[in-house]
Design a protein around this motif. Sequence first.
Motif, PDB file in Angstrom:
ATOM      1  N   GLN A   1       0.378   5.310   1.487  1.00  0.00           N
ATOM      2  CA  GLN A   1      -0.506   6.085   2.344  1.00  0.00           C
ATOM      3  C   GLN A   1      -0.152   7.552   2.221  1.00  0.00           C
ATOM      4  O   GLN A   1       0.991   7.950   2.460  1.00  0.00           O
ATOM      5  CB  GLN A   1      -0.378   5.636   3.806  1.00  0.00           C
ATOM      6  CG  GLN A   1      -1.389   6.284   4.720  1.00  0.00           C
ATOM      7  CD  GLN A   1      -1.359   5.682   6.117  1.00  0.00           C
ATOM      8  OE1 GLN A   1      -0.316   5.270   6.609  1.00  0.00           O
ATOM      9  NE2 GLN A   1      -2.516   5.622   6.761  1.00  0.00           N
TER      10      GLN A   1
ATOM     11  N   GLU B   1     -12.421  13.438   9.171  1.00  0.00           N
ATOM     12  CA  GLU B   1     -10.977  13.260   9.152  1.00  0.00           C
ATOM     13  C   GLU B   1     -10.415  13.315  10.577  1.00  0.00           C
ATOM     14  O   GLU B   1      -9.462  12.627  10.906  1.00  0.00           O
ATOM     15  CB  GLU B   1     -10.349  14.356   8.299  1.00  0.00           C
ATOM     16  CG  GLU B   1      -8.961  14.027   7.830  1.00  0.00           C
ATOM     17  CD  GLU B   1      -8.448  15.034   6.817  1.00  0.00           C
ATOM     18  OE1 GLU B   1      -9.215  15.416   5.904  1.00  0.00           O
ATOM     19  OE2 GLU B   1      -7.299  15.443   6.964  1.00  0.00           O
TER      20      GLU B   1
ATOM     21  N   GLY C   1      -5.073  12.404   3.704  1.00  0.00           N
ATOM     22  CA  GLY C   1      -6.370  12.643   3.077  1.00  0.00           C
ATOM     23  C   GLY C   1      -6.814  11.559   2.120  1.00  0.00           C
ATOM     24  O   GLY C   1      -7.989  11.502   1.752  1.00  0.00           O
ATOM     25  N   LEU C   2      -5.904  10.703   1.709  1.00  0.00           N
ATOM     26  CA  LEU C   2      -6.246   9.645   0.742  1.00  0.00           C
ATOM     27  C   LEU C   2      -6.262   8.265   1.392  1.00  0.00           C
ATOM     28  O   LEU C   2      -6.742   7.299   0.800  1.00  0.00           O
ATOM     29  CB  LEU C   2      -5.269   9.646  -0.425  1.00  0.00           C
ATOM     30  CG  LEU C   2      -5.280  10.900  -1.287  1.00  0.00           C
ATOM     31  CD1 LEU C   2      -4.195  10.824  -2.357  1.00  0.00           C
ATOM     32  CD2 LEU C   2      -6.643  11.096  -1.950  1.00  0.00           C
ATOM     33  N   GLY C   3      -5.693   8.167   2.572  1.00  0.00           N
ATOM     34  CA  GLY C   3      -5.688   6.882   3.258  1.00  0.00           C
ATOM     35  C   GLY C   3      -4.756   5.878   2.607  1.00  0.00           C
ATOM     36  O   GLY C   3      -3.833   6.218   1.859  1.00  0.00           O
ATOM     37  N   LEU C   4      -5.042   4.624   2.883  1.00  0.00           N
ATOM     38  CA  LEU C   4      -4.251   3.516   2.341  1.00  0.00           C
ATOM     39  C   LEU C   4      -4.791   3.130   0.968  1.00  0.00           C
ATOM     40  O   LEU C   4      -5.973   2.866   0.821  1.00  0.00           O
ATOM     41  CB  LEU C   4      -4.359   2.289   3.253  1.00  0.00           C
ATOM     42  CG  LEU C   4      -3.549   2.296   4.529  1.00  0.00           C
ATOM     43  CD1 LEU C   4      -4.085   1.264   5.489  1.00  0.00           C
ATOM     44  CD2 LEU C   4      -2.096   2.025   4.227  1.00  0.00           C
TER      45      LEU C   4
ATOM     46  N   LEU D   1      -8.926   3.078  11.283  1.00  0.00           N
ATOM     47  CA  LEU D   1      -9.229   2.756   9.891  1.00  0.00           C
ATOM     48  C   LEU D   1     -10.216   1.596   9.836  1.00  0.00           C
ATOM     49  O   LEU D   1     -10.102   0.648  10.620  1.00  0.00           O
ATOM     50  CB  LEU D   1      -7.953   2.317   9.159  1.00  0.00           C
ATOM     51  CG  LEU D   1      -6.783   3.299   9.153  1.00  0.00           C
ATOM     52  CD1 LEU D   1      -5.483   2.579   8.853  1.00  0.00           C
ATOM     53  CD2 LEU D   1      -7.023   4.375   8.115  1.00  0.00           C
TER      54      LEU D   1
ATOM     55  N   PHE E   1      -9.242   0.038   2.361  1.00  0.00           N
ATOM     56  CA  PHE E   1      -9.447   0.767   3.608  1.00  0.00           C
ATOM     57  C   PHE E   1     -10.123   2.103   3.369  1.00  0.00           C
ATOM     58  O   PHE E   1      -9.978   2.704   2.300  1.00  0.00           O
ATOM     59  CB  PHE E   1      -8.097   1.037   4.280  1.00  0.00           C
ATOM     60  CG  PHE E   1      -7.479  -0.168   4.918  1.00  0.00           C
ATOM     61  CD1 PHE E   1      -6.794  -1.095   4.154  1.00  0.00           C
ATOM     62  CD2 PHE E   1      -7.584  -0.380   6.284  1.00  0.00           C
ATOM     63  CE1 PHE E   1      -6.215  -2.219   4.740  1.00  0.00           C
ATOM     64  CE2 PHE E   1      -7.013  -1.491   6.881  1.00  0.00           C
ATOM     65  CZ  PHE E   1      -6.332  -2.411   6.110  1.00  0.00           C
ATOM     66  N   GLY E   2     -10.812   2.589   4.422  1.00  0.00           N
ATOM     67  CA  GLY E   2     -11.217   3.977   4.431  1.00  0.00           C
ATOM     68  C   GLY E   2     -10.005   4.860   4.712  1.00  0.00           C
ATOM     69  O   GLY E   2      -8.935   4.365   5.058  1.00  0.00           O
ATOM     70  N   ALA E   3     -10.198   6.169   4.578  1.00  0.00           N
ATOM     71  CA  ALA E   3      -9.086   7.115   4.763  1.00  0.00           C
ATOM     72  C   ALA E   3      -8.713   7.291   6.227  1.00  0.00           C
ATOM     73  O   ALA E   3      -7.647   7.814   6.541  1.00  0.00           O
ATOM     74  CB  ALA E   3      -9.423   8.457   4.129  1.00  0.00           C
ATOM     75  N   GLY E   4      -9.603   6.859   7.125  1.00  0.00           N
ATOM     76  CA  GLY E   4      -9.284   6.929   8.544  1.00  0.00           C
ATOM     77  C   GLY E   4      -9.847   8.165   9.232  1.00  0.00           C
ATOM     78  O   GLY E   4     -10.120   9.186   8.593  1.00  0.00           O
TER      79      GLY E   4
ATOM     80  N   TYR F   1       0.847  -1.182   0.000  1.00  0.00           N
ATOM     81  CA  TYR F   1       0.000   0.000   0.000  1.00  0.00           C
ATOM     82  C   TYR F   1       0.887   1.237   0.000  1.00  0.00           C
ATOM     83  O   TYR F   1       2.020   1.208   0.455  1.00  0.00           O
ATOM     84  CB  TYR F   1      -0.837   0.082   1.278  1.00  0.00           C
ATOM     85  CG  TYR F   1      -1.870  -1.002   1.470  1.00  0.00           C
ATOM     86  CD1 TYR F   1      -1.531  -2.213   2.067  1.00  0.00           C
ATOM     87  CD2 TYR F   1      -3.197  -0.795   1.087  1.00  0.00           C
ATOM     88  CE1 TYR F   1      -2.482  -3.191   2.268  1.00  0.00           C
ATOM     89  CE2 TYR F   1      -4.150  -1.775   1.294  1.00  0.00           C
ATOM     90  CZ  TYR F   1      -3.783  -2.964   1.883  1.00  0.00           C
ATOM     91  OH  TYR F   1      -4.732  -3.940   2.085  1.00  0.00           O
TER      92      TYR F   1
END
Lengths: 117, 108
Positions: free
Chosen positions: A37, B9, A40-43, B89, B98-101, A35
Amino acid sequence: DVKVTQSSRYLVKRTGEKVFLECVQDMDHENMFWYRQDPGLGLRLIYFSYDVKMKEKGDIPEGYSVSREKKERFSLILESASTNQTSMYLCASTPSSGGVGKNSPLHFGNGTRLTVT
Amino acid sequence: SQKIEQNSEALNIQEGKTATLTCNYTNYSPAYLQWYRQDPGRGPVFLLLIRENEKEKRKERLKVTFDTTLKQSLFHITASQPADSATYLCAPSRDMRFGAGTRLTVKP
């Protein structure tokens, strides 16, 4: 405890260089993942592998390739690094057999922060 | 297209209160959903998994719910502590997206 080890915590490379990010896990897991990271975009999933010499594209494979010659090692390759590949790269593995789809959790390494200048 | 959204966020709460984090997904039919915690400079660490036939799951001060009709999971931390400050997450799929967290900060 499962250990996923990424060879470098920090890496600085120049634009156009070929970059290798290495990941090793010690628990005989079949599935391995790469991944990136970004804030703002996450994984975001780049590539994954469910067996030796097998690989599948994730959501953002462009500019990357992978290698899985041995079960415990999964390498991410940036053929020609670019500044937009500056990011945190995370490797993970799961113990599931038979491919992705079982409900085992991911075990992550602590990441490699790559800066491309 | 498939989408995973985590409600905000960042979330700031006072110590001792309950933190509630939301994970919504679209165009998925996950058989299970996972929650992870990530501390700065570290990889995510698995916390809980809930299956589609489970409405609720608990682990110490953590509680997760899973509503497949609403396509939503709620993650609660009761009696929150500053040590709970981290990014959380969700991963509602078989294919490990995954979501962005949500970055949770618990203030003393």
